[in-house]
Design a protein around this motif. Structure first.
Motif, PDB file in Angstrom:
ATOM      1  N   MET A   1       0.852  -1.211   0.000  1.00  0.00           N
ATOM      2  CA  MET A   1       0.000   0.000   0.000  1.00  0.00           C
ATOM      3  C   MET A   1       0.869   1.235   0.000  1.00  0.00           C
ATOM      4  O   MET A   1       2.040   1.162   0.299  1.00  0.00           O
ATOM      5  N   SER A   2       0.283   2.369  -0.326  1.00  0.00           N
ATOM      6  CA  SER A   2       1.101   3.572  -0.442  1.00  0.00           C
ATOM      7  C   SER A   2       1.565   3.994   0.938  1.00  0.00           C
ATOM      8  O   SER A   2       1.031   3.575   1.951  1.00  0.00           O
ATOM      9  N   LEU A   3       2.568   4.864   0.962  1.00  0.00           N
ATOM     10  CA  LEU A   3       3.174   5.248   2.235  1.00  0.00           C
ATOM     11  C   LEU A   3       2.170   5.919   3.152  1.00  0.00           C
ATOM     12  O   LEU A   3       2.130   5.675   4.351  1.00  0.00           O
ATOM     13  N   VAL A   4       1.327   6.775   2.554  1.00  0.00           N
ATOM     14  CA  VAL A   4       0.357   7.493   3.387  1.00  0.00           C
ATOM     15  C   VAL A   4      -0.636   6.517   4.000  1.00  0.00           C
ATOM     16  O   VAL A   4      -0.939   6.566   5.189  1.00  0.00           O
ATOM     17  N   ALA A   5      -1.130   5.599   3.177  1.00  0.00           N
ATOM     18  CA  ALA A   5      -2.116   4.642   3.684  1.00  0.00           C
ATOM     19  C   ALA A   5      -1.512   3.798   4.786  1.00  0.00           C
ATOM     20  O   ALA A   5      -2.158   3.496   5.796  1.00  0.00           O
ATOM     21  N   GLU A   6      -0.232   3.436   4.604  1.00  0.00           N
ATOM     22  CA  GLU A   6       0.394   2.585   5.605  1.00  0.00           C
ATOM     23  C   GLU A   6       0.538   3.304   6.937  1.00  0.00           C
ATOM     24  O   GLU A   6       0.307   2.729   7.998  1.00  0.00           O
ATOM     25  N   ALA A   7       0.937   4.570   6.876  1.00  0.00           N
ATOM     26  CA  ALA A   7       1.083   5.344   8.115  1.00  0.00           C
ATOM     27  C   ALA A   7      -0.262   5.464   8.815  1.00  0.00           C
ATOM     28  O   ALA A   7      -0.366   5.332  10.032  1.00  0.00           O
ATOM     29  N   PHE A   8      -1.307   5.673   8.011  1.00  0.00           N
ATOM     30  CA  PHE A   8      -2.658   5.804   8.543  1.00  0.00           C
ATOM     31  C   PHE A   8      -3.078   4.530   9.261  1.00  0.00           C
ATOM     32  O   PHE A   8      -3.592   4.550  10.371  1.00  0.00           O
ATOM     33  N   VAL A   9      -2.825   3.382   8.602  1.00  0.00           N
ATOM     34  CA  VAL A   9      -3.211   2.105   9.191  1.00  0.00           C
ATOM     35  C   VAL A   9      -2.461   1.873  10.492  1.00  0.00           C
ATOM     36  O   VAL A   9      -3.020   1.392  11.473  1.00  0.00           O
ATOM     37  N   SER A  10      -1.169   2.243  10.486  1.00  0.00           N
ATOM     38  CA  SER A  10      -0.386   2.053  11.710  1.00  0.00           C
ATOM     39  C   SER A  10      -0.976   2.831  12.859  1.00  0.00           C
ATOM     40  O   SER A  10      -1.038   2.356  13.980  1.00  0.00           O
ATOM     41  N   GLN A  11      -1.398   4.056  12.556  1.00  0.00           N
ATOM     42  CA  GLN A  11      -1.996   4.891  13.591  1.00  0.00           C
ATOM     43  C   GLN A  11      -3.237   4.234  14.173  1.00  0.00           C
ATOM     44  O   GLN A  11      -3.428   4.184  15.379  1.00  0.00           O
TER      45      GLN A  11
ATOM     46  N   GLU B 156       2.025  -7.580  -6.906  1.00  0.00           N
ATOM     47  CA  GLU B 156       0.798  -8.298  -6.624  1.00  0.00           C
ATOM     48  C   GLU B 156      -0.215  -7.364  -5.978  1.00  0.00           C
ATOM     49  O   GLU B 156       0.166  -6.371  -5.398  1.00  0.00           O
ATOM     50  N   PRO B 157      -1.518  -7.677  -6.070  1.00  0.00           N
ATOM     51  CA  PRO B 157      -2.517  -6.804  -5.459  1.00  0.00           C
ATOM     52  C   PRO B 157      -2.201  -6.579  -3.993  1.00  0.00           C
ATOM     53  O   PRO B 157      -1.727  -7.480  -3.334  1.00  0.00           O
ATOM     54  N   PRO B 158      -2.425  -5.450  -3.343  1.00  0.00           N
ATOM     55  CA  PRO B 158      -3.142  -4.322  -3.945  1.00  0.00           C
ATOM     56  C   PRO B 158      -2.272  -3.345  -4.717  1.00  0.00           C
ATOM     57  O   PRO B 158      -2.716  -2.272  -5.054  1.00  0.00           O
ATOM     58  N   LEU B 159      -1.015  -3.723  -5.004  1.00  0.00           N
ATOM     59  CA  LEU B 159      -0.159  -2.781  -5.723  1.00  0.00           C
ATOM     60  C   LEU B 159      -0.325  -2.962  -7.219  1.00  0.00           C
ATOM     61  O   LEU B 159       0.574  -3.430  -7.897  1.00  0.00           O
ATOM     62  N   TYR B 160      -1.477  -2.639  -7.754  1.00  0.00           N
ATOM     63  CA  TYR B 160      -1.696  -2.887  -9.168  1.00  0.00           C
ATOM     64  C   TYR B 160      -0.941  -1.922 -10.048  1.00  0.00           C
ATOM     65  O   TYR B 160      -0.470  -2.273 -11.100  1.00  0.00           O
ATOM     66  N   HIS B 161      -0.845  -0.701  -9.604  1.00  0.00           N
ATOM     67  CA  HIS B 161      -0.285   0.317 -10.482  1.00  0.00           C
ATOM     68  C   HIS B 161       1.225   0.331 -10.377  1.00  0.00           C
ATOM     69  O   HIS B 161       1.776   0.213  -9.289  1.00  0.00           O
ATOM     70  N   LEU B 162       1.888   0.518 -11.504  1.00  0.00           N
ATOM     71  CA  LEU B 162       3.344   0.496 -11.514  1.00  0.00           C
ATOM     72  C   LEU B 162       3.925   1.531 -10.565  1.00  0.00           C
ATOM     73  O   LEU B 162       4.942   1.302  -9.913  1.00  0.00           O
ATOM     74  N   ARG B 163       3.243   2.671 -10.461  1.00  0.00           N
ATOM     75  CA  ARG B 163       3.742   3.751  -9.599  1.00  0.00           C
ATOM     76  C   ARG B 163       3.892   3.284  -8.154  1.00  0.00           C
ATOM     77  O   ARG B 163       4.877   3.578  -7.488  1.00  0.00           O
ATOM     78  N   GLU B 164       2.877   2.521  -7.690  1.00  0.00           N
ATOM     79  CA  GLU B 164       2.939   2.071  -6.296  1.00  0.00           C
ATOM     80  C   GLU B 164       3.989   0.995  -6.125  1.00  0.00           C
ATOM     81  O   GLU B 164       4.664   0.926  -5.097  1.00  0.00           O
ATOM     82  N   VAL B 165       4.127   0.138  -7.145  1.00  0.00           N
ATOM     83  CA  VAL B 165       5.173  -0.880  -7.075  1.00  0.00           C
ATOM     84  C   VAL B 165       6.527  -0.197  -6.993  1.00  0.00           C
ATOM     85  O   VAL B 165       7.405  -0.589  -6.222  1.00  0.00           O
ATOM     86  N   GLU B 166       6.686   0.871  -7.813  1.00  0.00           N
ATOM     87  CA  GLU B 166       7.966   1.586  -7.807  1.00  0.00           C
ATOM     88  C   GLU B 166       8.284   2.106  -6.424  1.00  0.00           C
ATOM     89  O   GLU B 166       9.408   1.949  -5.931  1.00  0.00           O
TER      90      GLU B 166
END
Lengths: 262, 248
Positions: A1-11, B156-166
């Motif tokens: 998951m993206s960095l922001v989402a991960e920080a949010f989940v941790s909180q 792998e899901p949920p990182l579908y988009h290349l940007r997030e994988v990067e």
């Protein structure tokens, strides 16, 4: 998951204590679950037992599809769902429980490196054996993987999964390996684990860590799963300290608590 | 050993004997273990082979892939690891697995997938060393192979988009570099005073990242802040590769 989402989940995770009704989902134990998924699930169960966190195991045929990352096992805690050992360790850490806090930086690096070794070699070998070895695929995997579903869905799902796994094997260079080479790699991996463990009770001496949980999950499953031949479990049996290690964790964390892990 | 050992691999640049990580691992190991290797750099004639490089050829054997080549050299008594204890040997395997899982995807991305880097640096470099018309096809194929590998192992899901994988793979790679730096500390090599297999692998993956001039350099910038890893690469280059520097 993206960095922001991960920080949010941790909180959010940090806010609540571990509830009594936490559940772990995996596929059906008797008929459906495969070697690699069983190993992963057992590793998570062992980790949670080591942290003294109660967990109930629930078996569902569609566990793989329920999981947010497509992998089993996943845990449902409060109103959050986390899958796979790595993220689960992070999640549990956010709640204030950790097995590896006592390690220094170099030991943490070693622990991460050995966990990657297990994932890289043992898990990949298990996947290879299950999905790329024709004998095992025909006799065991296909039948088990699609067992909860009606014809023709069971065949379609099994073939689709096999195609995916074969693609991945090819991408990482395992596509051309023979079974013997794969077993060689397993042997090398077990030898490395055995040498690292030595005569200590756990990998980092007195206290178990997530590495111990992961190794236990894989080795115990390999030792106790019936496959078309015994070559895989024979490789593990060559190392007596690994056998003693599995026995020790099984006794300590599963039998003593009145639960059987597998 | 009388039998000549020949290695075909990609050539060098930016002060490195080879720009290709796997070729560099083998070259470094050969230097550390004292194996007399005749290096055949792939050039743009049709003579050299291009697939599956690096390849070691002896009189009666052809061995490909770094792990197999290193095993072969060890069997020929060129062993850089004989001073290691059993535990250190086990640690070597573990750290190599860590590098392949965490660092390799980002290195592949920096060289082959990041479009600025690929189009301005990697593709021209490789294309100039491959004969026409293969030069139009092969770099593209290598790039697709790299992207494929990244997506299949990490996307792998949920990182579908290349940007997030990067984002994820660069984070993992930076963490891996930090771990390697912590492990190396102030020592000259990873296990004492003599270099071993692990040093060859770390050098092989870090040196191209360190030396090749790219437009998009986030991982390189991170590496440059870890001064002990940079010193490690420079030391090996100066001690073992001084006499055979590649073209600039």
């Amino acid at each position: 998951m993206s960095l922001v989402a991960e920080a949010f989940v941790s909180q959010i995770a940090a806010a609540e204590p571990w509830p009594e009704n936490a559940t772990l989902y995996q596929q059906l134990k008797g008929e459906q679950i495969l070697l690699s998924d069983n190993a992963a699930s057992l590793a998570v169960q062992a980790f949670l037992q080591m942290c003294n966190l109660p967990i109930k195991v629930v078996c569902r045929a569609n566990a793989e599809y329920m999981s947010p990352s497509g992998k089993v096992p996943f845990i449902h805690v409060g109103n959050q769902v986390v899958s796979e050992l790595g993220p689960i360790v992070q999640f549990v850490k956010a709640k204030g429980h950790s097995l590896s806090d006592g390690l220094d930086e170099v030991q943490k690096a070693e622990m991460k490196a050995y966990m990657e070794l297990v994932n890289n070699m043992l898990l990949t070998a298990e996947l290879y054996l299950q999905w790329c070895d024709e004998a095992t695929v025909g006799e065991i995997t296909h039948a088990r993987y699609g067992s909860p579903y009606p014809w023709p869905l069971n065949h379609i799902l099994a073939y689709q999964k096999q195609w995916e796994v074969k693609r991945k094997m090819k991408a990482i260079g395992w596509g051309n390996k023979t079974l013997d080479q794969v077993l060689e790699d397993v042997d090398q991996c077990c030898q490395a684990l055995s040498q690292r463990l030595g005569t200590q009770p756990y990998f980092f001496n007195k206290q178990p860590t997530e590495l111990d949980a992961l190794v236990f999950g894989h080795l115990y499953t390999i030792l106790t799963t019936q496959l078309t031949n015994d070559e895989l479990s024979e490789k593990v049996k060559n190392y007596s300290n690994l056998l003693a290690f599995c026995r020790r964790i099984e006794q300590h964390y599963f039998e003593d608590r009145g639960k059987v892990g597998v | 050993m009388a039998a000549p050992l020949e290695l075909s691999c990609w050539g060098g640049g930016w002060g490195l004997p080879s720009v290709h990580s796997e070729s560099l691992v083998v070259m470094a190991y050969a230097k550390f273990s004292g194996a007399p290797l005749k290096v055949n750099v792939i050039d743009n004639t049709w003579r050299g082979s291009r697939g599956d490089v690096p390849i070691l050829t002896t009189e009666d054997n052809i061995v490909s892939q770094p792990a197999k080549i290193l095993n072969f050299l060890r069997k020929q008594k060129y062993n850089a690891d004989y001073e290691l204890s059993a535990k250190q040997g086990a640690d070597t395997l573990a750290y190599i697995a860590l590098i392949e899982e965490k660092l390799l995807p980002a290195v592949l991305h920096t060289f082959w997938v990041e479009s600025d880097n690929y189009l301005t640096v990697t593709k021209p470099w490789f294309a100039s060393r491959i004969p026409f018309p293969l030069s139009l096809i092969l770099p593209g194929r290598m790039s697709k192979g790299a992207l494929n590998r990244i997506l299949l192992t990490r996307g792998e899901p949920p990182l579908y988009h290349l940007r997030e994988v990067e984002a994820q793979i660069y984070r993992d790679a930076k963490e891996c570099l930090n771990l390697l730096s912590n492990r190396l500390g102030k020592s000259q090599f990873f296990f004492g005073d003599t270099p071993s297999t692990l040093d060859a692998y770390v050098f092989g993956f870090l040196a191209p990242l360190y030396k090749v001039r790219f437009p998009k350099v986030q991982l390189q910038e991170h590496l440059k802040q870890l001064s002990n890893l940079c010193r490690f690469c420079d030391d090996i280059l100066n001690s073992y590769f001084r006499l055979s520097l590649g073209d600039g």
